[in-house]
Design an enzyme around this catalytic site. Structure first.
Site, PDB file in Angstrom:
ATOM      1  N   ALA A  62       0.845  -1.187   0.000  1.00  0.00           N
ATOM      2  CA  ALA A  62       0.000   0.000   0.000  1.00  0.00           C
ATOM      3  C   ALA A  62       0.885   1.243   0.000  1.00  0.00           C
ATOM      4  CB  ALA A  62      -0.907   0.002   1.218  1.00  0.00           C
ATOM      5  N   GLY A  63       0.425   2.283  -0.698  1.00  0.00           N
ATOM      6  CA  GLY A  63       1.176   3.528  -0.750  1.00  0.00           C
ATOM      7  C   GLY A  63       1.703   3.842  -2.131  1.00  0.00           C
ATOM      8  N   ASN A 111       8.348   8.877   5.539  1.00  0.00           N
ATOM      9  CA  ASN A 111       7.108   9.516   5.108  1.00  0.00           C
ATOM     10  C   ASN A 111       6.239   9.881   6.302  1.00  0.00           C
ATOM     11  OD1 ASN A 111       4.211   8.234   5.100  1.00  0.00           O
ATOM     12  ND2 ASN A 111       5.598   6.469   4.957  1.00  0.00           N
ATOM     13  N   GLY A 114       0.134  10.799   6.097  1.00  0.00           N
ATOM     14  CA  GLY A 114      -1.126  11.021   6.807  1.00  0.00           C
ATOM     15  C   GLY A 114      -2.367  10.631   6.015  1.00  0.00           C
ATOM     16  N   PHE A 115      -2.300   9.487   5.319  1.00  0.00           N
ATOM     17  CA  PHE A 115      -3.449   8.964   4.574  1.00  0.00           C
ATOM     18  C   PHE A 115      -4.025   9.997   3.600  1.00  0.00           C
ATOM     19  CE2 PHE A 115      -4.792   5.754   8.155  1.00  0.00           C
ATOM     20  CZ  PHE A 115      -3.711   4.968   7.849  1.00  0.00           C
ATOM     21  N   ASN A 139      -6.370  -1.385   1.027  1.00  0.00           N
ATOM     22  CA  ASN A 139      -5.917  -1.014   2.370  1.00  0.00           C
ATOM     23  C   ASN A 139      -6.754   0.172   2.841  1.00  0.00           C
ATOM     24  OD1 ASN A 139      -4.221   0.462   4.377  1.00  0.00           O
ATOM     25  ND2 ASN A 139      -2.744  -1.160   3.934  1.00  0.00           N
ATOM     26  N   SER A 175      -0.185   2.748  10.910  1.00  0.00           N
ATOM     27  CA  SER A 175       0.555   3.891  10.381  1.00  0.00           C
ATOM     28  C   SER A 175       0.908   4.837  11.526  1.00  0.00           C
ATOM     29  CB  SER A 175      -0.276   4.640   9.346  1.00  0.00           C
ATOM     30  OG  SER A 175       0.343   5.872   9.027  1.00  0.00           O
ATOM     31  N   ASN A 177       1.539   7.940  11.149  1.00  0.00           N
ATOM     32  CA  ASN A 177       1.344   9.304  10.661  1.00  0.00           C
ATOM     33  C   ASN A 177      -0.061   9.859  10.854  1.00  0.00           C
ATOM     34  OD1 ASN A 177       4.058   9.422   9.682  1.00  0.00           O
ATOM     35  ND2 ASN A 177       3.422   8.118   7.986  1.00  0.00           N
ATOM     36  N   THR A 178      -0.933   9.088  11.491  1.00  0.00           N
ATOM     37  CA  THR A 178      -2.245   9.576  11.914  1.00  0.00           C
ATOM     38  C   THR A 178      -2.268   9.501  13.430  1.00  0.00           C
ATOM     39  OG1 THR A 178      -3.357   8.870   9.881  1.00  0.00           O
ATOM     40  CG2 THR A 178      -4.736   9.164  11.825  1.00  0.00           C
ATOM     41  N   LYS A 217      -2.845  -5.063   9.310  1.00  0.00           N
ATOM     42  CA  LYS A 217      -1.458  -4.618   9.139  1.00  0.00           C
ATOM     43  C   LYS A 217      -0.943  -4.052  10.455  1.00  0.00           C
ATOM     44  CE  LYS A 217       1.610  -2.245   5.916  1.00  0.00           C
ATOM     45  NZ  LYS A 217       1.718  -1.610   4.588  1.00  0.00           N
ATOM     46  N   THR A 245       5.475  -5.670   7.957  1.00  0.00           N
ATOM     47  CA  THR A 245       4.966  -4.663   8.876  1.00  0.00           C
ATOM     48  C   THR A 245       4.792  -3.329   8.168  1.00  0.00           C
ATOM     49  OG1 THR A 245       7.166  -3.843   9.489  1.00  0.00           O
ATOM     50  CG2 THR A 245       6.300  -5.680  10.779  1.00  0.00           C
ATOM     51  N   ASN A 246       4.259  -2.391   8.944  1.00  0.00           N
ATOM     52  CA  ASN A 246       4.191  -1.004   8.501  1.00  0.00           C
ATOM     53  C   ASN A 246       5.555  -0.347   8.693  1.00  0.00           C
ATOM     54  OD1 ASN A 246       2.999   1.583   7.778  1.00  0.00           O
ATOM     55  ND2 ASN A 246       1.066   0.775   8.544  1.00  0.00           N
ATOM     56  N   GLY A 268      12.177   1.017   3.825  1.00  0.00           N
ATOM     57  CA  GLY A 268      13.409   0.765   3.090  1.00  0.00           C
ATOM     58  C   GLY A 268      14.382  -0.099   3.865  1.00  0.00           C
ATOM     59  N   SER A 319       9.639   0.531  -1.210  1.00  0.00           N
ATOM     60  CA  SER A 319      10.876   1.313  -1.312  1.00  0.00           C
ATOM     61  C   SER A 319      11.889   0.667  -2.254  1.00  0.00           C
ATOM     62  CB  SER A 319      11.501   1.483   0.077  1.00  0.00           C
ATOM     63  OG  SER A 319      10.608   2.145   0.947  1.00  0.00           O
TER      64      SER A 319
END
Length: 336
Positions: A62-63, A111, A114-115, A139, A175, A177-178, A217, A245-246, A268, A319
């Site tokens: 995802a991403g 990164n 933030g979705f 996802n 994630s 980032n949220t 996830k 994993t995330n 990465g 990555s």
């Protein structure tokens, strides 16, 4: 070799813009024709997981294609499956820019997106338009403005909307980032989430006469004790798969990281060992009762094999594709 020349130019451009440009480049019709002319068909190496038959073990994480805008071209590169998203019930901008950073010498990406996405309804439109008939995972996440207390409803909304169009659905609760999203991995709310997700899956299964597997996830920053507890709940609620994993917020994986970069999840090469270790631990706990999809730092055939040896049934790349280009796909699929 050609990709590394392209990469030199791309890496002069701001990462988020470069990401879009390279996808648009590969989507050009004459570029596609060149690719198809030179690419030889890959051997069929079908594998069964979650009750689904995948063309091969390697998929996109995802991403890469959040909004499902590049399904057809991504499918032509040789992937056994595609995972789209993360998408949320409503469109949202995500976190302020800049929010994507390359660390080329470390072969890492940081990164704090933030979705950012155009919403689940837009994704459905793009899936409908695509010609790809293979396996598509979707996802899903919660909107930024939805409180943690009400966040389960966001996941249920997404499941109900995407159920007919997805081969499997991934619940993204890891994630970094949220704000507070990772709290959904713990305690009573995690138990409630799994219970309500499975109840909705059962209703949708009955309504559409189609069983769509659910994957969870998880974070790479969990302790062994937390992994044991999570695994027990996954088994208890008959979850179909776990994705490990995330990204990580353990900045110690990059020695001498600059302070201003300690602001998002790391993917990465620096994540490679950490995610593989999580897969190994999960494999020992789950004992084949739930399949593991491995992702995090796959940048070569060797690192892909490591994930599978650790216990992953399927693997995903993100990555590694950015740093090494499409050739990494063929190298992995031919040898595994």
């Amino acid at each position: 070799m050609i990709y590394y020349l392209i990469r030199k130019i791309l890496f002069l451009i701001e990462p988020e813009i470069a990401h879009i440009l390279i996808l648009k480049f590969f989507s050009l019709k004459y570029i596609q024709n060149i690719i198809y002319f030179f690419l030889k068909p890959l051997p069929q190496k079908k594998i069964k997981c979650m009750g689904l038959v995948f063309d091969n073990v390697l998929g996109t994480a995802a991403g890469i294609d959040k909004n499902g805008e590049y399904i057809d071209i991504m499918s032509k590169l040789g992937f056994g499956f595609l995972e789209l998203g993360t998408v949320t019930p409503l469109p949202q901008y995500g976190n302020p820019k800049p929010r994507l950073f390359r660390l080329v010498s470390e072969e890492a990406i940081i990164n704090k997106m933030g979705f950012n996405n155009l919403g689940i309804d837009n994704l459905i439109k793009n899936i409908k338009k695509s010609k790809f008939k293979g396996i598509i995972g979707v996802n899903i996440g919660k909107n930024k403005n939805t409180s943690i207390e009400n966040s389960i409803n966001d996941y249920l909304i997404c499941i109900e909307k995407i159920y007919c169009y997805a081969s499997y659905i991934t619940i993204n609760i890891s994630s970094p980032n949220t704000v507070n999203l990772r709290n959904l991995q713990y305690g009573i709310i995690f138990d409630q989430l799994l219970k309500k997700v499975k109840k909705t899956q059962k209703i949708m299964h009955k309504k559409y006469l189609k069983y769509v597997p659910i994957a969870i996830k998880i974070s790479p920053d969990l302790s062994i004790k937390e992994l044991i507890r999570i695994s027990k709940k996954l088994i208890e609620h008959n979850i179909d798969a776990v994705i490990a994993t995330n990204t990580t917020i353990d900045y110690s994986v990059i020695p001498d990281i600059k302070k201003n970069l300690k602001k998002g999840g790391i993917s990465g090469l620096p994540l490679q060992r950490k995610s593989t270790n999580i897969i190994f631990i999960l494999s020992k706990i789950l004992k084949n009762r739930i399949p593991i999809i491995g992702v995090g730092g796959i940048n070569s055939l060797y690192s892909a094999q490591e994930k599978i040896k650790a216990g992953a049934t399927l693997i995903q790349v993100y990555s590694g594709l950015i740093f090494h280009g499409p050739s990494i796909i063929r190298k992995i699929i031919k040898k595994i």
